[in-house]
Design an enzyme around this catalytic site. Structure first.
Site, PDB file in Angstrom:
ATOM      1  N   HIS A 263       0.832  -1.203   0.000  1.00  0.00           N
ATOM      2  CA  HIS A 263       0.000   0.000   0.000  1.00  0.00           C
ATOM      3  C   HIS A 263       0.870   1.258   0.000  1.00  0.00           C
ATOM      4  O   HIS A 263       0.699   2.159  -0.833  1.00  0.00           O
ATOM      5  CB  HIS A 263      -0.904  -0.025   1.242  1.00  0.00           C
ATOM      6  CG  HIS A 263      -1.812   1.159   1.369  1.00  0.00           C
ATOM      7  ND1 HIS A 263      -3.132   1.119   0.993  1.00  0.00           N
ATOM      8  CD2 HIS A 263      -1.590   2.417   1.842  1.00  0.00           C
ATOM      9  CE1 HIS A 263      -3.689   2.304   1.231  1.00  0.00           C
ATOM     10  NE2 HIS A 263      -2.766   3.110   1.744  1.00  0.00           N
ATOM     11  N   GLU A 264       1.820   1.309   0.925  1.00  0.00           N
ATOM     12  CA  GLU A 264       2.673   2.493   1.035  1.00  0.00           C
ATOM     13  C   GLU A 264       3.607   2.643  -0.163  1.00  0.00           C
ATOM     14  O   GLU A 264       3.966   3.761  -0.545  1.00  0.00           O
ATOM     15  CB  GLU A 264       3.469   2.457   2.336  1.00  0.00           C
ATOM     16  CG  GLU A 264       2.629   2.344   3.612  1.00  0.00           C
ATOM     17  CD  GLU A 264       1.541   3.403   3.740  1.00  0.00           C
ATOM     18  OE1 GLU A 264       1.645   4.462   3.076  1.00  0.00           O
ATOM     19  OE2 GLU A 264       0.572   3.181   4.486  1.00  0.00           O
ATOM     20  N   HIS A 267       1.885   4.753  -2.668  1.00  0.00           N
ATOM     21  CA  HIS A 267       2.038   6.178  -2.368  1.00  0.00           C
ATOM     22  C   HIS A 267       3.425   6.667  -2.797  1.00  0.00           C
ATOM     23  O   HIS A 267       3.567   7.722  -3.423  1.00  0.00           O
ATOM     24  CB  HIS A 267       1.873   6.420  -0.866  1.00  0.00           C
ATOM     25  CG  HIS A 267       0.462   6.390  -0.379  1.00  0.00           C
ATOM     26  ND1 HIS A 267      -0.538   7.181  -0.926  1.00  0.00           N
ATOM     27  CD2 HIS A 267      -0.129   5.684   0.637  1.00  0.00           C
ATOM     28  CE1 HIS A 267      -1.676   6.954  -0.274  1.00  0.00           C
ATOM     29  NE2 HIS A 267      -1.445   6.054   0.671  1.00  0.00           N
ATOM     30  N   GLU A 293      -4.647   8.091  -2.709  1.00  0.00           N
ATOM     31  CA  GLU A 293      -5.142   6.793  -2.224  1.00  0.00           C
ATOM     32  C   GLU A 293      -5.433   5.843  -3.375  1.00  0.00           C
ATOM     33  O   GLU A 293      -5.286   4.620  -3.240  1.00  0.00           O
ATOM     34  CB  GLU A 293      -6.395   6.994  -1.368  1.00  0.00           C
ATOM     35  CG  GLU A 293      -6.132   7.626  -0.014  1.00  0.00           C
ATOM     36  CD  GLU A 293      -5.160   6.819   0.840  1.00  0.00           C
ATOM     37  OE1 GLU A 293      -5.129   5.582   0.728  1.00  0.00           O
ATOM     38  OE2 GLU A 293      -4.421   7.447   1.623  1.00  0.00           O
TER      39      GLU A 293
END
Length: 495
Positions: A263-264, A267, A293
């Site tokens: 997930h990160e 980003h 997001e």
């Protein structure tokens, strides 16, 4: 030097002050000793005040007027940069120095107290500090509302997701809230027929870390310009040339850190892919948190929980974490796609996750308006979880204390999570249509075709376009729930 050129020089210095503040925040969440909180609070307040004074300098207003008067001589990117400079100036000048300093100190103190309160499941311990944060947030919202002619809540949302309004996302959230009960029951019934998958055995953190780092590298994360550390709440921060990711490890659930890292990494990839020629300029920044997001969820949910990638990941888990019946490919896929209403947002599956966001959106709007006294927050939270997901919250640690956002002053942020998930579904569909090789590449652990498409369609655009124009251009549709619901039906019901 022209007025526009002087603005570029000034905004570059303003960006550098923001970068320093970013690293102070990162250090506070990762390696700062417990006793350093008071000094760090002062440092952050002073840095934010310096940045605020720099961007609210009356000379910038004059320069903006002069640059706008001669805008015909600017390129398209320079014109877009000037537009974003004006927006940043309007936001900054809405707040006076005293409010900026007060907010920084209040949020630093509240965040620090939240860490202990969450560990002890003691909401009362942080309540007075949270009240101060909410009071100051009301002042901030009122100031922004006056400048942008918006409701106080929409004015806060604007700071996180430019151009996004409650009138846009309330119907989307209501649509999903109506869709969820029947769909969730169908998924739970299907799972019950197939039986419970085998759970993984505990895995030492050092082996989990090796898998996390291998997968981060697979997404293109550059360890010569980034690092992965541990914090109480996973996050990604940094700036061009220096990306910082944090995760939390759980020996009982080795995939928790893995999926958080993926997930990160989404980003971080967005930040790393922003147009380098516009670094430290407003137009070269990311386009709000809905788009941000969507990038993290494109990697974590759309790509990394797809059948093909999970089959590949099962082999990697066996090689790095060790033999475990749980990593048999079919079982592993079911584990990572398992749907179960639960208390913790960051652990939630993608079917029930929007319910967490819908609840928080309702609660923070009520807190901001004063309709929900903060002392009643735990009860309202528990009632909302019961109504939306049919579960009983056992304690405040797994209830209203679980997220850092409100205690750090991030009110108006939560809607971006689910809007980002819906945009990620639209982008995944568009990416696969544009390059049919993407699913096959992911089945071999290769993110590069997907990342190339995202860089071209999203990352490289910075803030050149409005968010609505970028979404339309990249996905072919305005933001809505249709692609997300199709995705869920396909993944969880095989439709």
């Amino acid at each position: 030097m022209s007025a526009y050129q002087e603005l570029e020089a000034r905004f570059r210095r303003i960006a550098v002050l923001g970068e320093v503040t970013t690293i102070l925040h990162w250090d506070a969440a990762t390696t700062m000793p417990h006793g350093g909180a008071d000094a760090r609070s002062d440092q952050l307040a002073d840095m934010k005040l310096l940045r605020h004074k720099a961007i609210t300098d009356p000379a910038i207003g004059v320069l903006l007027d002069d640059a706008e008067a001669s805008a015909a001589s600017l390129s398209e990117w320079q014109s877009a940069n000037l537009r974003e400079m004006r927006r940043d100036y309007r936001l900054a000048t809405a707040l006076d120095d005293k409010l900026v300093e007060a907010v920084s100190k209040a949020t630093s103190a509240c965040e620090h107290a939240w860490r202990e309160a969450r560990a002890k499941s003691d909401f009362a311990a942080v309540l007075p500090l949270l009240q101060k944060v909410v009071d100051l947030t009301r002042e901030t919202a009122a100031a922004y509302a006056g400048v942008f002619d918006l409701s106080p809540y929409d004015a806060l949302v604007e700071t996180y997701a430019p151009g996004t309004r409650s009138a846009d996302f309330d119907p989307i959230f209501d649509d999903y809230a109506a869709f969820l009960p029947e769909f969730l029951q169908l998924v739970l019934d299907r799972q019950a027929r197939e039986g419970q998958p085998v759970a993984p055995q505990p895995v030492p953190v050092d082996r989990q870390r090796a898998l996390v780092e291998a997968l981060a590298a697979a997404t293109g994360f550059d360890f010569t310009h980034g690092r992965i550390d541990v914090s109480a709440h996973p996050f990604s921060t940094g700036y061009p040339g220096d990306q910082r990711i944090t995760v939390s490890y759980d020996e009982q659930d080795p995939m928790f850190a893995v999926m958080a890292a993926l997930h990160e990494c989404g980003h971080a990839a967005y930040e790393a892919g922003l147009p380098a020629e516009w670094a430290r300029q407003p137009v070269g920044q990311s386009l709000g948190m809905v788009v941000h997001e969507s990038q993290s969820l494109s990697i974590e949910m759309q790509a990394s929980r797809s059948d093909g990638f999970l089959t590949w990941l099962a082999g990697q888990a066996t090689a790095i974490l060790g033999d475990d019946p749980a990593y048999e490919p079919h079982n592993f896929r079911r584990l990572q796609q398992w749907v179960k209403p639960d208390f913790i947002r960051v652990d939630a599956d993608e079917v029930t996750y929007p319910a967490h966001v819908i609840l928080r959106t309702r609660l923070e709007r009520a807190m901001l308006s004063g309709d929900l006294p903060l002392a009643d927050l735990p009860g309202a939270w528990n009632e909302g979880m019961r109504a939306l997901l049919g579960i009983e919250v056992p304690d405040d640690r797994r209830g209203c204390l679980q997220d850092i956002h409100w205690y750090d002053g991030a009110i108006g942020y939560f809607p971006t999570y689910t809007l980002g998930a819906m945009l990620a579904a639209q982008l995944a569909q568009a990416a696969a249509q544009a390059n049919p090789e993407i699913p096959g590449a992911l089945a071999n652990g290769d993110f590069s075709p997907l990342m190339a498409w995202l860089r071209s369609a999203i990352h490289s655009k910075g803030c050149f376009n409005s968010s609505s124009d970028l979404i339309q251009s990249a996905s072919g549709h305005p933001l809505n729930a249709a692609a997300f619901k199709r995705h869920l039906r396909h993944r969880y019901l095989g439709e």
